[in-house]
Design a protein around this motif. Structure first.
Motif, PDB file in Angstrom:
ATOM      1  N   ARG A   1      -4.312  -7.531  -5.128  1.00 45.38           N
ATOM      2  CA  ARG A   1      -4.650  -6.855  -6.378  1.00 45.38           C
ATOM      3  C   ARG A   1      -3.458  -6.859  -7.335  1.00 45.38           C
ATOM      4  O   ARG A   1      -3.604  -7.086  -8.535  1.00 45.38           O
ATOM      5  N   TYR A   2      -2.281  -6.603  -6.803  1.00 48.30           N
ATOM      6  CA  TYR A   2      -1.075  -6.577  -7.634  1.00 48.30           C
ATOM      7  C   TYR A   2      -0.853  -7.947  -8.280  1.00 48.30           C
ATOM      8  O   TYR A   2      -0.566  -8.040  -9.481  1.00 48.30           O
TER       9      TYR A   2
ATOM     10  N   CYS B   1      -1.489  -0.224  -3.812  1.00 47.05           N
ATOM     11  CA  CYS B   1      -2.518  -1.254  -3.977  1.00 47.05           C
ATOM     12  C   CYS B   1      -2.238  -2.394  -3.007  1.00 47.05           C
ATOM     13  O   CYS B   1      -1.177  -2.456  -2.387  1.00 47.05           O
ATOM     14  N   THR B   2      -3.177  -3.295  -2.880  1.00 42.71           N
ATOM     15  CA  THR B   2      -2.971  -4.457  -2.025  1.00 42.71           C
ATOM     16  C   THR B   2      -2.119  -5.488  -2.764  1.00 42.71           C
ATOM     17  O   THR B   2      -2.089  -5.522  -4.008  1.00 42.71           O
TER      18      THR B   2
ATOM     19  N   GLU C   1      -3.387  -8.614 -11.063  1.00 44.12           N
ATOM     20  CA  GLU C   1      -3.086  -7.867 -12.280  1.00 44.12           C
ATOM     21  C   GLU C   1      -1.878  -8.435 -13.008  1.00 44.12           C
ATOM     22  O   GLU C   1      -1.842  -8.446 -14.253  1.00 44.12           O
TER      23      GLU C   1
ATOM     24  N   LYS D   1       0.828  -1.205   0.000  1.00 42.76           N
ATOM     25  CA  LYS D   1       0.000   0.000   0.000  1.00 42.76           C
ATOM     26  C   LYS D   1       0.859   1.250   0.000  1.00 42.76           C
ATOM     27  O   LYS D   1       0.582   2.227  -0.722  1.00 42.76           O
TER      28      LYS D   1
END
Length: 322
Positions: A259-260, A255-256, A263, A250
């Motif tokens: 999430r990374y 981002c978390t 992606e 973060k």
């Protein structure tokens, strides 16, 4: 010493950057030496112009059937090399190899050589996007992540500007490091990279972060796309707790970690879709998704369209052959 002739086979939608990076150093070596150290010629399937992936055309000197002897042949392919390995092309490559000449692959030209069986028992390399798919399709091959590989009479190169380093290396072997260095200077190429140099920028250069534990976590994610680690597993590789891992992502990346990681896997899948070789289900599995439906849902959330539509977009940018 007689001039060496390099033959470049350009299938449809070849990589213009890899081709130019291979030919221009030869021209420059001739100019700087004041003599014809190298000749080169272009072969296409039918003798007509070869159309690159960017739509530009290169005039061919001969068709495959009329190419004659090839003391050194380089196959320079592009994004959809799997579609170029037809029976006639494969048979021609095998005939050239049987005559004992040097055979090389630039960028995804490695795929065509592999499908012709010309890399069995040899080390080889390919663009980093293709390493996993090449290894899975041809498990008998020794695939490395090097910039280029020279193994007896087989040469493979990762493509792009790596072809420049390969040719500078070959110029240095044949005509000395001094000439190779002068050619490199002409291209404002500050360092001739060795075969074992990394293809990609290091994560800290790509992301602009230097925390060792964050880089360790990212490295663990990038190395486990097909079989994703749990968040706890990622944290353990970086010697962090899950809470510390989440705080670090973060603070540094906004981002978390979950999430990374997601992606990363989706962008990996996008590259595979654009190359067009595998089914959507196979790509979903290669990106760590248990089903095509789950993959498609996540893909649409990320990119605003489905994986099937993505493949259609990629096809629409491929130039038609003349």
């Amino acid at each position: 010493m007689s001039a060496k002739t390099y033959t470049f086979f350009l299938p449809p939608r070849f990589s213009m950057l890899a081709f130019a990076s291979a030919v221009d150093p030869l021209y420059c070596a001739n100019r700087l030496s004041g003599g014809p150290l190298y000749h080169w010629r272009v072969v296409s399937r039918d003798g007509g112009p070869a159309v690159a992936s960017n739509g530009l055309q290169v005039a061919a000197d001969a068709a495959m059937a009329d190419a004659g002897e090839c003391d050194a042949l380089f196959v320079c392919a592009g994004l959809d090399a799997h579609a170029q390995a037809d029976r006639n092309t494969t048979a021609w490559l095998r005939r050239v190899a049987r005559r004992g000449g040097l055979v090389g692959g630039l960028c995804s030209g490695t795929h065509l050589l592999a499908r012709a069986g010309l890399l069995d028992g040899h080390r080889c390399t390919v663009h980093w996007e293709d390493i996993q798919t090449l290894s899975e399709e041809f498990p008998q091959l020794e695939v490395t992540a090097n910039l280029f590989e020279i193994d007896r009479k087989r040469i493979t190169c990762a493509g792009g500007t790596a072809a420049l380093d390969l040719m500078l290396h070959l110029i240095g072997l044949a005509h000395g490091a001094e000439l190779a260095g002068r050619v490199s200077d002409q291209f404002m190429h500050q360092r001739i990279r060795a075969a074992h140099d990394h293809q990609r920028m290091a994560p800290h250069e790509r992301l602009g972060v230097r925390e060792p534990k964050l880089l360790a976590a990212i490295g663990a994610m990038e190395g486990n796309l097909e079989d994703p680690l749990s968040l706890g597993g990622v944290a353990r590789t970086a010697n962090l707790s899950v809470r510390q891992l989440e705080r670090l992502f973060k603070q540094r990346l906004g981002c978390t970690p979950s999430r990374y990681y997601l992606e990363l896997r989706l962008h990996h899948a996008r590259l595979l879709l654009m190359r067009g070789a595998s089914s959507i289900l196979a790509i979903a599995l290669a990106a760590g998704f248990a089903s095509a439906s789950h993959f498609s849902r996540r893909y649409r959330e990320q990119f605003g369209h489905s994986p099937r539509e993505e493949r259609g977009f990629a096809s629409s940018f491929r130039p038609s052959e003349p």
